[in-house]
Design a protein around this motif. Structure first.
Motif, mmCIF file in Angstrom:
data_model
loop_
_atom_site.group_PDB
_atom_site.id
_atom_site.type_symbol
_atom_site.label_atom_id
_atom_site.label_comp_id
_atom_site.label_asym_id
_atom_site.label_seq_id
_atom_site.Cartn_x
_atom_site.Cartn_y
_atom_site.Cartn_z
ATOM 1 N N ARG A 92 18.944 -30.361 24.032
ATOM 2 C CA ARG A 92 19.777 -29.239 24.500
ATOM 3 C C ARG A 92 20.256 -28.319 23.630
ATOM 4 O O ARG A 92 20.755 -27.229 23.598
ATOM 5 N N GLN A 93 20.252 -28.798 22.150
ATOM 6 C CA GLN A 93 20.877 -27.842 20.874
ATOM 7 C C GLN A 93 19.732 -26.780 20.714
ATOM 8 O O GLN A 93 20.039 -26.004 20.094
ATOM 9 N N LEU A 94 18.451 -27.006 21.197
ATOM 10 C CA LEU A 94 17.327 -25.683 21.290
ATOM 11 C C LEU A 94 17.384 -25.347 22.354
ATOM 12 O O LEU A 94 17.181 -25.752 23.341
ATOM 13 N N PHE A 95 17.068 -23.767 22.372
ATOM 14 C CA PHE A 95 17.068 -22.822 23.588
ATOM 15 C C PHE A 95 15.693 -22.097 23.322
ATOM 16 O O PHE A 95 15.575 -21.365 22.455
ATOM 17 N N PRO A 96 14.552 -22.293 24.308
ATOM 18 C CA PRO A 96 13.586 -21.368 24.305
ATOM 19 C C PRO A 96 13.798 -19.959 24.509
ATOM 20 O O PRO A 96 14.335 -19.429 25.373
ATOM 21 N N ILE A 97 13.157 -19.142 23.469
ATOM 22 C CA ILE A 97 13.350 -17.494 23.497
ATOM 23 C C ILE A 97 12.166 -17.079 23.475
ATOM 24 O O ILE A 97 11.917 -15.814 23.984
ATOM 25 N N ALA A 98 10.801 -17.502 22.906
ATOM 26 C CA ALA A 98 9.675 -16.836 23.052
ATOM 27 C C ALA A 98 8.505 -17.928 22.900
ATOM 28 O O ALA A 98 8.937 -19.153 22.665
ATOM 29 N N ARG A 99 7.251 -17.577 23.342
ATOM 30 C CA ARG A 99 5.993 -18.301 23.139
ATOM 31 C C ARG A 99 5.252 -17.558 22.416
ATOM 32 O O ARG A 99 4.904 -16.354 22.353
ATOM 33 N N THR A 100 4.465 -18.386 21.520
ATOM 34 C CA THR A 100 3.492 -17.651 20.539
ATOM 35 C C THR A 100 2.227 -17.658 21.101
ATOM 36 O O THR A 100 1.955 -18.316 22.296
ATOM 37 N N ARG A 101 1.237 -16.804 20.497
ATOM 38 C CA ARG A 101 -0.285 -16.449 21.096
ATOM 39 C C ARG A 101 -0.945 -18.118 21.122
ATOM 40 O O ARG A 101 -1.715 -18.076 21.971
ATOM 41 N N SER A 102 -0.427 -19.024 20.310
ATOM 42 C CA SER A 102 -1.073 -20.426 20.423
ATOM 43 C C SER A 102 -0.668 -21.195 21.417
ATOM 44 O O SER A 102 -0.909 -22.282 21.428
ATOM 45 N N GLY A 103 0.389 -20.718 22.140
ATOM 46 C CA GLY A 103 1.341 -21.300 23.251
ATOM 47 C C GLY A 103 2.268 -22.177 22.955
ATOM 48 O O GLY A 103 2.910 -23.023 23.392
ATOM 49 N N GLU A 104 2.702 -22.188 21.732
ATOM 50 C CA GLU A 104 3.928 -22.825 21.107
ATOM 51 C C GLU A 104 5.244 -22.318 21.322
ATOM 52 O O GLU A 104 5.224 -20.966 21.123
ATOM 53 N N PRO A 105 6.347 -22.965 21.443
ATOM 54 C CA PRO A 105 7.813 -22.217 21.703
ATOM 55 C C PRO A 105 8.213 -21.685 20.315
ATOM 56 O O PRO A 105 8.048 -22.211 19.261
ATOM 57 N N LEU A 106 9.183 -20.758 20.304
ATOM 58 C CA LEU A 106 10.093 -20.350 19.555
ATOM 59 C C LEU A 106 11.456 -20.826 20.142
ATOM 60 O O LEU A 106 11.730 -20.475 21.209
ATOM 61 N N TYR A 107 12.398 -21.334 19.519
ATOM 62 C CA TYR A 107 13.753 -21.615 19.979
ATOM 63 C C TYR A 107 14.792 -21.284 18.827
ATOM 64 O O TYR A 107 14.688 -20.887 17.940
ATOM 65 N N LEU A 108 16.026 -20.971 19.662
ATOM 66 C CA LEU A 108 17.084 -20.476 19.017
ATOM 67 C C LEU A 108 18.085 -21.823 19.116
ATOM 68 O O LEU A 108 18.146 -22.644 19.997
ATOM 69 N N GLY A 109 18.627 -22.042 17.927
ATOM 70 C CA GLY A 109 19.524 -23.188 17.665
ATOM 71 C C GLY A 109 20.732 -22.836 18.313
ATOM 72 O O GLY A 109 21.322 -21.532 18.413
ATOM 73 N N LEU A 110 21.333 -23.771 19.103
ATOM 74 C CA LEU A 110 22.802 -23.550 19.703
ATOM 75 C C LEU A 110 23.917 -24.365 19.278
ATOM 76 O O LEU A 110 24.990 -23.776 19.469
ATOM 77 N N SER A 111 23.635 -25.492 18.648
ATOM 78 C CA SER A 111 24.743 -26.206 18.251
ATOM 79 C C SER A 111 25.323 -25.631 17.006
ATOM 80 O O SER A 111 24.750 -25.070 16.363
ATOM 81 N N GLU A 112 26.626 -26.213 16.918
ATOM 82 C CA GLU A 112 27.354 -25.828 15.716
ATOM 83 C C GLU A 112 26.394 -25.400 14.223
ATOM 84 O O GLU A 112 26.615 -24.473 13.627
ATOM 85 N N GLY A 113 25.931 -26.459 13.996
ATOM 86 C CA GLY A 113 25.017 -26.645 12.651
ATOM 87 C C GLY A 113 23.649 -25.557 12.680
ATOM 88 O O GLY A 113 23.154 -25.590 11.638
ATOM 89 N N LEU A 114 23.140 -25.524 13.922
ATOM 90 C CA LEU A 114 22.025 -24.713 14.240
ATOM 91 C C LEU A 114 22.138 -23.224 14.821
ATOM 92 O O LEU A 114 21.334 -22.570 14.753
ATOM 93 N N SER A 115 23.380 -22.803 15.106
ATOM 94 C CA SER A 115 23.698 -21.895 16.013
ATOM 95 C C SER A 115 23.194 -20.589 15.295
ATOM 96 O O SER A 115 23.429 -20.207 14.200
ATOM 97 N N GLY A 116 22.408 -20.079 16.080
ATOM 98 C CA GLY A 116 21.803 -18.711 15.800
ATOM 99 C C GLY A 116 20.457 -18.629 15.006
ATOM 100 O O GLY A 116 19.637 -17.715 15.029
ATOM 101 N N ARG A 117 20.059 -19.679 14.501
ATOM 102 C CA ARG A 117 18.700 -19.926 13.723
ATOM 103 C C ARG A 117 17.653 -19.799 14.349
ATOM 104 O O ARG A 117 17.701 -20.450 15.703
ATOM 105 N N VAL A 118 16.480 -19.517 14.024
ATOM 106 C CA VAL A 118 15.117 -19.240 14.965
ATOM 107 C C VAL A 118 14.227 -20.293 14.535
ATOM 108 O O VAL A 118 13.908 -20.566 13.176
ATOM 109 N N PHE A 119 13.694 -21.226 15.329
ATOM 110 C CA PHE A 119 12.650 -22.342 14.917
ATOM 111 C C PHE A 119 11.603 -22.500 15.573
ATOM 112 O O PHE A 119 11.422 -21.725 16.639
ATOM 113 N N PHE A 120 10.486 -22.593 15.022
ATOM 114 C CA PHE A 120 9.090 -22.854 15.555
ATOM 115 C C PHE A 120 8.974 -24.255 15.610
ATOM 116 O O PHE A 120 9.176 -25.036 14.684
ATOM 117 N N SER A 121 8.205 -24.643 16.411
ATOM 118 C CA SER A 121 7.781 -25.854 16.923
ATOM 119 C C SER A 121 6.621 -26.384 17.547
ATOM 120 O O SER A 121 6.116 -25.799 18.486
#
Length: 160
Positions: A92-121
């Motif tokens: 729940r602390q990661l929120f999907p914001i986009a999909r890459t051309r390889s089909g992998e997601p990009l996430y926005l951190g939501l929890s206090e320690g991750l808030s606003g940061r963008v992650f690839f997984s």
């Protein structure tokens, strides 16, 4: 924000974002809310910058295929569909914001320690070992998440 999108979603009101935030149990960062109110998702245009560094020192790049929208007409870009499809895999602390051309997601951190940061997984659709009590570090390690930007605005500004 330096971005050009096509196939954008219909305009949404801040009221719709407040409803989404209540559903998530987290506040969305202001720069991401501004993006949703202006574009509500979409696909980078033909000549628009859409590549980003996953790991610059190793030369690992990815490209954004599309950004999810809250009120989008295409199922693949419709955030509520993605949220429910991947519900069992996403902390729940990661929120999907986009999909890459390889089909992998990009996430926005939501929890206090991750808030606003963008992650690839690249391993988000693997059953998760995280629990509501997991630390932010445990969540990122479980999902193999790599931070690609300190904020959504920084992510957009660094696209090339």
């Amino acid at each position: 924000m330096r971005i050009s999108l096509i196939d954008v979603g219909r305009k949404i009101a801040p009221r719709a974002l407040q409803k989404l935030e209540r559903h998530l149990g987290y506040s969305l960062p202001a720069d991401y809310k501004d993006f949703l109110c202006e574009y509500n998702g979409g696909q980078p245009g033909e000549n628009a910058p859409c590549r980003f560094w996953v790991q610059k020192d190793s030369g690992w790049q990815e490209s954004v295929e599309f950004f999810y929208g809250v009120a989008f007409t295409k199922q693949h870009g419709y955030l509520p569909f993605v949220w429910h499809r991947d519900f069992d895999y996403m902390p729940r602390q990661l929120f999907p914001i986009a999909r890459t051309r390889s089909g992998e997601p990009l996430y926005l951190g939501l929890s206090e320690g991750l808030s606003g940061r963008v992650f690839f997984s690249s391993s988000i659709r693997v059953p998760s070992a995280v629990t509501p009590m997991s630390t932010d570090a445990e969540i990122l390690a479980d999902k193999g998440a790599i931070e690609v930007a300190g904020s959504f605005r920084e992510f957009l500004d660094n696209l090339f």
